[in-house]
Structures are given as structure tokens and as C-alpha cells.
Scaffold this motif. Sequence first.
Motif, short mmCIF file in Angstrom:
data_model
loop_
_atom_site.label_atom_id
_atom_site.label_comp_id
_atom_site.label_asym_id
_atom_site.label_seq_id
_atom_site.Cartn_x
_atom_site.Cartn_y
_atom_site.Cartn_z
N ASP A 190 0.80 -1.23 0.00
CA ASP A 190 0.00 0.00 0.00
C ASP A 190 0.83 1.28 0.00
O ASP A 190 0.32 2.36 0.27
CB ASP A 190 -0.96 0.00 1.19
CG ASP A 190 -0.24 -0.01 2.52
OD1 ASP A 190 1.01 -0.05 2.54
OD2 ASP A 190 -0.93 0.04 3.55
N ARG A 191 2.12 1.20 -0.37
CA ARG A 191 2.96 2.41 -0.36
C ARG A 191 2.71 3.34 -1.55
O ARG A 191 3.17 4.47 -1.56
CB ARG A 191 4.43 2.02 -0.33
CG ARG A 191 4.95 1.47 -1.66
CD ARG A 191 6.37 1.02 -1.62
NE ARG A 191 6.45 -0.17 -0.80
CZ ARG A 191 7.55 -0.61 -0.22
NH1 ARG A 191 8.69 0.02 -0.39
NH2 ARG A 191 7.53 -1.69 0.51
N TRP A 192 2.02 2.87 -2.58
CA TRP A 192 1.90 3.59 -3.85
C TRP A 192 0.78 4.62 -3.82
O TRP A 192 -0.31 4.37 -3.31
CB TRP A 192 1.69 2.59 -4.98
CG TRP A 192 2.74 1.53 -4.96
CD1 TRP A 192 2.61 0.26 -4.48
CD2 TRP A 192 4.10 1.67 -5.38
NE1 TRP A 192 3.81 -0.41 -4.59
CE2 TRP A 192 4.74 0.43 -5.14
CE3 TRP A 192 4.84 2.69 -5.94
CZ2 TRP A 192 6.07 0.20 -5.43
CZ3 TRP A 192 6.17 2.48 -6.23
CH2 TRP A 192 6.78 1.25 -5.98
N GLN A 193 1.03 5.80 -4.39
CA GLN A 193 0.03 6.86 -4.50
C GLN A 193 -1.10 6.46 -5.45
O GLN A 193 -2.25 6.81 -5.22
CB GLN A 193 0.68 8.16 -4.98
CG GLN A 193 1.73 8.70 -4.05
CD GLN A 193 1.15 9.09 -2.71
OE1 GLN A 193 0.12 9.74 -2.63
NE2 GLN A 193 1.81 8.69 -1.64
N HIS A 194 -0.75 5.76 -6.51
CA HIS A 194 -1.73 5.29 -7.50
C HIS A 194 -2.44 4.09 -6.89
O HIS A 194 -1.86 3.03 -6.74
CB HIS A 194 -0.98 4.91 -8.78
CG HIS A 194 -1.87 4.66 -9.94
ND1 HIS A 194 -1.92 5.51 -11.01
CD2 HIS A 194 -2.74 3.66 -10.20
CE1 HIS A 194 -2.78 5.04 -11.89
NE2 HIS A 194 -3.29 3.91 -11.41
N ARG A 195 -3.72 4.22 -6.53
CA ARG A 195 -4.36 3.23 -5.68
C ARG A 195 -5.55 2.49 -6.29
O ARG A 195 -6.15 1.67 -5.59
CB ARG A 195 -4.79 3.87 -4.38
CG ARG A 195 -3.61 4.30 -3.55
CD ARG A 195 -4.06 4.72 -2.18
NE ARG A 195 -2.93 5.23 -1.43
CZ ARG A 195 -2.21 4.50 -0.62
NH1 ARG A 195 -2.48 3.25 -0.43
NH2 ARG A 195 -1.18 5.04 0.02
N HIS A 196 -5.94 2.71 -7.50
CA HIS A 196 -7.09 1.95 -8.02
C HIS A 196 -6.65 0.52 -8.35
O HIS A 196 -5.47 0.21 -8.41
CB HIS A 196 -7.70 2.64 -9.25
CG HIS A 196 -6.90 2.44 -10.50
ND1 HIS A 196 -7.04 1.33 -11.29
CD2 HIS A 196 -5.95 3.19 -11.09
CE1 HIS A 196 -6.21 1.40 -12.31
NE2 HIS A 196 -5.52 2.53 -12.20
N GLY A 197 -7.60 -0.36 -8.56
CA GLY A 197 -7.27 -1.74 -8.93
C GLY A 197 -6.95 -2.60 -7.72
O GLY A 197 -7.25 -2.27 -6.59
N SER A 198 -6.30 -3.72 -7.99
CA SER A 198 -5.97 -4.68 -6.94
C SER A 198 -4.92 -4.08 -5.99
O SER A 198 -4.23 -3.13 -6.36
CB SER A 198 -5.48 -5.99 -7.55
OG SER A 198 -4.33 -5.76 -8.32
#
Length: 140
Positions: A78-86
Amino acid sequence: MSDAFTTRILNVSTGSRERVVDLTGDCEDFLREAAGGRDGLLNIFVPHATAGIAVIETGAGSDDDLLAALHTLLPADDRWQHRHGSPGHGRDHVLPALVPPHATLPVIAGHLELGTWQSVCLVDTNRDNPERTVRLSFLG
């Protein structure tokens, strides 16, 4: 000029798991028709924001090693700013910075000029997109 530049679209099913798909045979099939024995350049391009093209050895574990290395560099958490999808999908959008979405390779006498152990591969870590398109373009 019409026979100097030729393009073909490949549809590649990658399914719902991370994959390295060897496209070398598809590239050679395309060149048999498009190159007609000529010298030139083959460009391979994947028009997706979450896939790349790699020239690597396959079949001896290097393809699995590549996926393992990408897991280390780009963990699916969950570190990523881009959060849609799996969960962890944001890492898939960073992949093309490390494995570019294109490669341009020499063609000599109608054949792809690769090293002994090199293969042209689609690298897809995005489990949310099971179908990919790859554009092959020959410039003679």
C-alpha cells in the motif's frame, strides 16, 4: 515507401497472474512476411501504462528471476500513491520506468539479430488486465 514500413498488432493473453511472455517467435513470423530478406529495424511497442518489453534469456529461470527482482524493487503493497485496482497495483504503473514499453532491434537479411540466449519478451505484472496488445513495426 509503402513496403519500407510495415506494422502488425499482436493480441496477447496474459491472464490474471504476473507473466513474462516470449514474443520472439511472433517477431520472427512477422519478419518473414514484412522484411522479405531485407535489413532494417524491428520496433516492438506495448501501448499500456503497466507493461514493458525486455530482451532477456528465457527458459532457464531468468524470466522468474526478473519477476522476483521486480517484486523486490516494486512490492505489491500500500505504499503507492496510485491506488485503483488490486492491492499494490500502483507498482504496475512504475514498471515501465524500469522495463520500458518498447525495444528497437536490428534485422539482418530478414532475421532478428539477437544474441544466443536473448529473447524478446512482454513483461506484465498487472493482474487486472488479462489482455495486451503489442505493436510490431518493421522499417526496412
